[in-house]
Design an enzyme around this catalytic site. Structure first.
Site, short mmCIF file in Angstrom:
data_model
loop_
_atom_site.label_atom_id
_atom_site.label_comp_id
_atom_site.label_asym_id
_atom_site.label_seq_id
_atom_site.Cartn_x
_atom_site.Cartn_y
_atom_site.Cartn_z
N ALA A 1 43.33 44.63 40.93
CA ALA A 1 42.25 44.07 40.11
C ALA A 1 42.81 43.40 38.87
CB ALA A 1 41.24 45.15 39.73
N ASP A 2 42.09 42.42 38.37
CA ASP A 2 42.45 41.76 37.12
C ASP A 2 41.17 41.29 36.45
OD1 ASP A 2 45.03 40.78 35.67
OD2 ASP A 2 43.56 39.16 35.46
N THR A 3 41.08 41.47 35.14
CA THR A 3 39.89 41.08 34.38
C THR A 3 40.28 40.14 33.25
OG1 THR A 3 38.86 43.22 34.86
CG2 THR A 3 37.95 41.97 33.01
#
Length: 192
Positions: free
Chosen positions: A68-70
């Site tokens: 995941a990456d935000t």
């Protein structure tokens, strides 16, 4: 039960994944991030895929990896983690009393006899109240903004400045857990 691996060191993602109730281990990706995309939605999907692929490549057993990456963005301008207090103040000034977006990209990779992968992104619009310079200075002095994209965490002290959101709250925290759960169910119970 198939092993579930979170390819992130984020304590917030770990807490959210614990809500699913499935056992998992944490193996943070350590590779250098390579950004070739321009739009925030494409960037987070690219980075989540890189993290999941790095961890998947090292597996010898059947498992599912979650990468995941935000990012926080104002239009197409991506705001990373602030370099220092002045950078944090500039970021927060640019989004105060306005709307900005939080994008999280997620990649799930199932290894083994029935390999599968899916990459998706979620976008949440965040609307903030006006914030005075004195309020910004006090928040920055707390140290809270320094390790967060966009210089704030919605789940902490900054919550008092959030007017409303349009979209998934957990996406802003760092993992759209409802969507992740639905995709995990599909991967666990549907063989392709």
């Amino acid at each position: 039960m198939m092993e579930l691996i979170l390819a992130s060191a984020s304590p917030r993602r770990k807490e959210l994944l614990e809500k699913i109730g499935l056992p998992f281990t944490v193996q943070p990706a350590k590779g250098e991030e390579r950004i070739t995309q321009k739009s925030p939605a494409a960037v987070v999907m690219e980075l989540s895929r890189q993290k999941a692929e790095e961890i998947a490549a090292a597996q010898t057993e059947d498992c599912i990896i979650i990468g995941a990456d935000t990012v926080v963005a104002k239009g197409e301008k991506i705001m990373g983690k602030p370099k220092d207090a002045a950078d944090a103040k500039q970021m927060l000034r640019s989004i105060a009393d306005d709307c900005h977006q939080v994008y999280t990209g997620v990649t799930l990779i199932r290894t083994g006899a029935h390999p599968q992968s899916v990459t998706f992104q979620e976008k949440t619009d965040v609307f903030l109240y006006p914030i005075s310079d004195a309020e910004l200075d006090a928040y920055i002095a707390s140290g809270d903004p320094m390790d967060k994209a966009g210089a704030y965490g919605i789940q902490g002290d900054f919550a008092i400045y959030v007017k409303r959101i349009a979209g998934d709250y957990y996406n802003v925290v760092g993992l759209p857990i409802g969507r992740v759960y639905q995709e995990l169910k599909r991967m666990l119970f549907v063989k392709k």
